[in-house]
Scaffold this active site. Structure first.
Site, PDB file in Angstrom:
ATOM      1  N   HIS A 198     107.228  79.199 107.754  1.00 18.33           N
ATOM      2  CA  HIS A 198     106.186  79.424 108.750  1.00 18.33           C
ATOM      3  C   HIS A 198     104.802  79.054 108.236  1.00 18.33           C
ATOM      4  O   HIS A 198     103.817  79.419 108.829  1.00 18.33           O
ATOM      5  CB  HIS A 198     106.194  80.887 109.195  1.00 18.33           C
ATOM      6  CG  HIS A 198     107.495  81.311 109.784  1.00 18.33           C
ATOM      7  ND1 HIS A 198     107.933  80.863 111.015  1.00 18.33           N
ATOM      8  CD2 HIS A 198     108.485  82.101 109.301  1.00 18.33           C
ATOM      9  CE1 HIS A 198     109.122  81.378 111.274  1.00 18.33           C
ATOM     10  NE2 HIS A 198     109.481  82.123 110.249  1.00 18.33           N
TER      11      HIS A 198
ATOM     12  N   THR B  78     101.211  65.722 105.591  1.00 19.00           N
ATOM     13  CA  THR B  78     101.819  66.623 104.597  1.00 19.00           C
ATOM     14  C   THR B  78     103.129  67.185 105.109  1.00 19.00           C
ATOM     15  O   THR B  78     104.141  67.200 104.398  1.00 19.00           O
ATOM     16  CB  THR B  78     100.859  67.756 104.221  1.00 19.00           C
ATOM     17  OG1 THR B  78      99.744  67.198 103.528  1.00 19.00           O
ATOM     18  CG2 THR B  78     101.519  68.802 103.332  1.00 19.00           C
TER      19      THR B  78
ATOM     20  N   TYR C 139     106.865  58.603  94.091  1.00 14.84           N
ATOM     21  CA  TYR C 139     105.808  58.866  95.064  1.00 14.84           C
ATOM     22  C   TYR C 139     105.714  57.685  96.039  1.00 14.84           C
ATOM     23  O   TYR C 139     105.590  57.881  97.250  1.00 14.84           O
ATOM     24  CB  TYR C 139     104.459  59.062  94.356  1.00 14.84           C
ATOM     25  CG  TYR C 139     104.385  60.317  93.533  1.00 14.84           C
ATOM     26  CD1 TYR C 139     103.946  61.511  94.087  1.00 14.84           C
ATOM     27  CD2 TYR C 139     104.733  60.314  92.182  1.00 14.84           C
ATOM     28  CE1 TYR C 139     103.865  62.670  93.332  1.00 14.84           C
ATOM     29  CE2 TYR C 139     104.660  61.458  91.416  1.00 14.84           C
ATOM     30  CZ  TYR C 139     104.226  62.638  91.990  1.00 14.84           C
ATOM     31  OH  TYR C 139     104.164  63.786  91.241  1.00 14.84           O
TER      32      TYR C 139
ATOM     33  N   ASN D 288     104.411  55.102 105.564  1.00 13.21           N
ATOM     34  CA  ASN D 288     103.072  54.662 105.165  1.00 13.21           C
ATOM     35  C   ASN D 288     103.107  54.284 103.685  1.00 13.21           C
ATOM     36  O   ASN D 288     102.711  55.063 102.823  1.00 13.21           O
ATOM     37  CB  ASN D 288     102.043  55.763 105.425  1.00 13.21           C
ATOM     38  CG  ASN D 288     100.625  55.264 105.288  1.00 13.21           C
ATOM     39  OD1 ASN D 288     100.379  54.191 104.736  1.00 13.21           O
ATOM     40  ND2 ASN D 288      99.694  56.048 105.789  1.00 13.21           N
TER      41      ASN D 288
ATOM     42  N   ARG E 149      98.915  58.189  96.949  1.00 17.82           N
ATOM     43  CA  ARG E 149      98.074  59.322  96.532  1.00 17.82           C
ATOM     44  C   ARG E 149      98.187  60.488  97.511  1.00 17.82           C
ATOM     45  O   ARG E 149      98.175  61.643  97.116  1.00 17.82           O
ATOM     46  CB  ARG E 149      96.622  58.898  96.387  1.00 17.82           C
ATOM     47  CG  ARG E 149      96.366  58.074  95.147  1.00 17.82           C
ATOM     48  CD  ARG E 149      94.878  57.736  95.058  1.00 17.82           C
ATOM     49  NE  ARG E 149      94.607  56.960  93.883  1.00 17.82           N
ATOM     50  CZ  ARG E 149      94.105  57.461  92.766  1.00 17.82           C
ATOM     51  NH1 ARG E 149      93.814  58.734  92.692  1.00 17.82           N
ATOM     52  NH2 ARG E 149      93.889  56.682  91.734  1.00 17.82           N
TER      53      ARG E 149
ATOM     54  N   ASN F 297     102.484  71.867  98.751  1.00 16.37           N
ATOM     55  CA  ASN F 297     103.804  72.419  99.054  1.00 16.37           C
ATOM     56  C   ASN F 297     103.783  73.934  98.797  1.00 16.37           C
ATOM     57  O   ASN F 297     103.643  74.371  97.663  1.00 16.37           O
ATOM     58  CB  ASN F 297     104.852  71.733  98.161  1.00 16.37           C
ATOM     59  CG  ASN F 297     106.260  72.204  98.441  1.00 16.37           C
ATOM     60  OD1 ASN F 297     106.502  73.114  99.221  1.00 16.37           O
ATOM     61  ND2 ASN F 297     107.205  71.578  97.760  1.00 16.37           N
TER      62      ASN F 297
ATOM     63  N   CYS G  45     109.704  69.459  95.316  1.00 13.31           N
ATOM     64  CA  CYS G  45     108.721  68.479  94.857  1.00 13.31           C
ATOM     65  C   CYS G  45     108.940  68.105  93.388  1.00 13.31           C
ATOM     66  O   CYS G  45     108.425  67.082  92.937  1.00 13.31           O
ATOM     67  CB  CYS G  45     107.295  68.948  95.117  1.00 13.31           C
ATOM     68  SG  CYS G  45     106.859  70.511  94.401  1.00 13.31           S
ATOM     69  N   HIS G  46     109.735  68.885  92.670  1.00 13.20           N
ATOM     70  CA  HIS G  46     110.057  68.505  91.282  1.00 13.20           C
ATOM     71  C   HIS G  46     110.897  67.224  91.239  1.00 13.20           C
ATOM     72  O   HIS G  46     110.978  66.576  90.209  1.00 13.20           O
ATOM     73  CB  HIS G  46     110.773  69.647  90.549  1.00 13.20           C
ATOM     74  CG  HIS G  46     112.081  70.048  91.163  1.00 13.20           C
ATOM     75  ND1 HIS G  46     112.151  70.922  92.230  1.00 13.20           N
ATOM     76  CD2 HIS G  46     113.349  69.688  90.878  1.00 13.20           C
ATOM     77  CE1 HIS G  46     113.420  71.092  92.558  1.00 13.20           C
ATOM     78  NE2 HIS G  46     114.165  70.346  91.760  1.00 13.20           N
TER      79      HIS G  46
ATOM     80  N   SER H 153     106.701  55.851  89.688  1.00 15.52           N
ATOM     81  CA  SER H 153     107.495  54.617  89.790  1.00 15.52           C
ATOM     82  C   SER H 153     108.000  54.143  88.433  1.00 15.52           C
ATOM     83  O   SER H 153     109.019  53.465  88.343  1.00 15.52           O
ATOM     84  CB  SER H 153     106.672  53.509  90.447  1.00 15.52           C
ATOM     85  OG  SER H 153     106.392  53.837  91.779  1.00 15.52           O
TER      86      SER H 153
ATOM     87  N   GLU I 283     119.564  70.260  87.533  1.00 14.74           N
ATOM     88  CA  GLU I 283     120.242  69.610  88.645  1.00 14.74           C
ATOM     89  C   GLU I 283     121.174  68.490  88.174  1.00 14.74           C
ATOM     90  O   GLU I 283     122.264  68.338  88.718  1.00 14.74           O
ATOM     91  CB  GLU I 283     119.222  69.083  89.655  1.00 14.74           C
ATOM     92  CG  GLU I 283     118.513  70.193  90.384  1.00 14.74           C
ATOM     93  CD  GLU I 283     117.619  69.706  91.490  1.00 14.74           C
ATOM     94  OE1 GLU I 283     117.644  68.494  91.827  1.00 14.74           O
ATOM     95  OE2 GLU I 283     116.855  70.535  92.033  1.00 14.74           O
TER      96      GLU I 283
END
Length: 149
Positions: free
Chosen positions: A54, A64, A83, A92, A97, A106, A114-115, A120, A143
């Site tokens: 929420h 985002t 990224y 996009n 960035r 996040n 996000c980990h 690149s 993981e």
């Protein structure tokens, strides 16, 4: 609700929830179950429902929100994405960035993984503004080691 993490030389890390599930909201219980699975049987976490989110950063069609939704739905357990590739996935490719900015905003970084976002070049990139780089490495290793179940 309280929980404690136990580690002994014979047993893997485990999480024990000490309050009755009846005293816990359904969303909190769902979150606890997901976290327990992630750390004890990580290959099963992907099949469990996540709790409802929420937070404003996760609502609507803002950049985002789109980035975090794509990360959550398209980058699976044990995988990584750059990224740049994540920016392309959102539509996009020049917003590399901005993807980094989305990672910083996040609100639930373990649940929305996000980990799993790396540079690149294959380097892990910063986590928690660089303060959590060791955690990012641990999560990625966890993981990779446990994901093939």
């Amino acid at each position: 609700m309280s929980s404690k993490f136990l580690r002994s030389s014979e047993a893997p890390l485990s999480c024990v929830v000490t309050d009755s599930p009846a005293e816990t909201s359904a969303e909190m219980q769902r979150c606890v179950e997901w976290l327990q699975a992630y750390f004890t049987e990580p290959q099963t976490a992907g099949s469990l429902p996540l709790p409802a989110f929420h937070h404003p950063a996760l609502q609507g069609d803002a950049f985002t929100s789109r980035v975090l939704q794509v990360l959550l739905s398209d980058v699976k357990f044990g995988e990584t994405v750059s990224y740049k590739r994540l920016a392309e996935m959102v539509g996009n490719p020049r917003a590399v960035r901005a993807v980094g900015g989305a990672m910083r905003r996040n609100p639930v970084p373990l649940l929305i993984p996000c980990h799993r976002v790396i540079s690149s070049s294959g380097q892990s990139g910063p986590y928690m503004s660089g303060r959590g780089d060791h955690l990012k490495q641990w999560l990625l290793t966890h993981e990779r080691q446990r994901g093939d179940g």
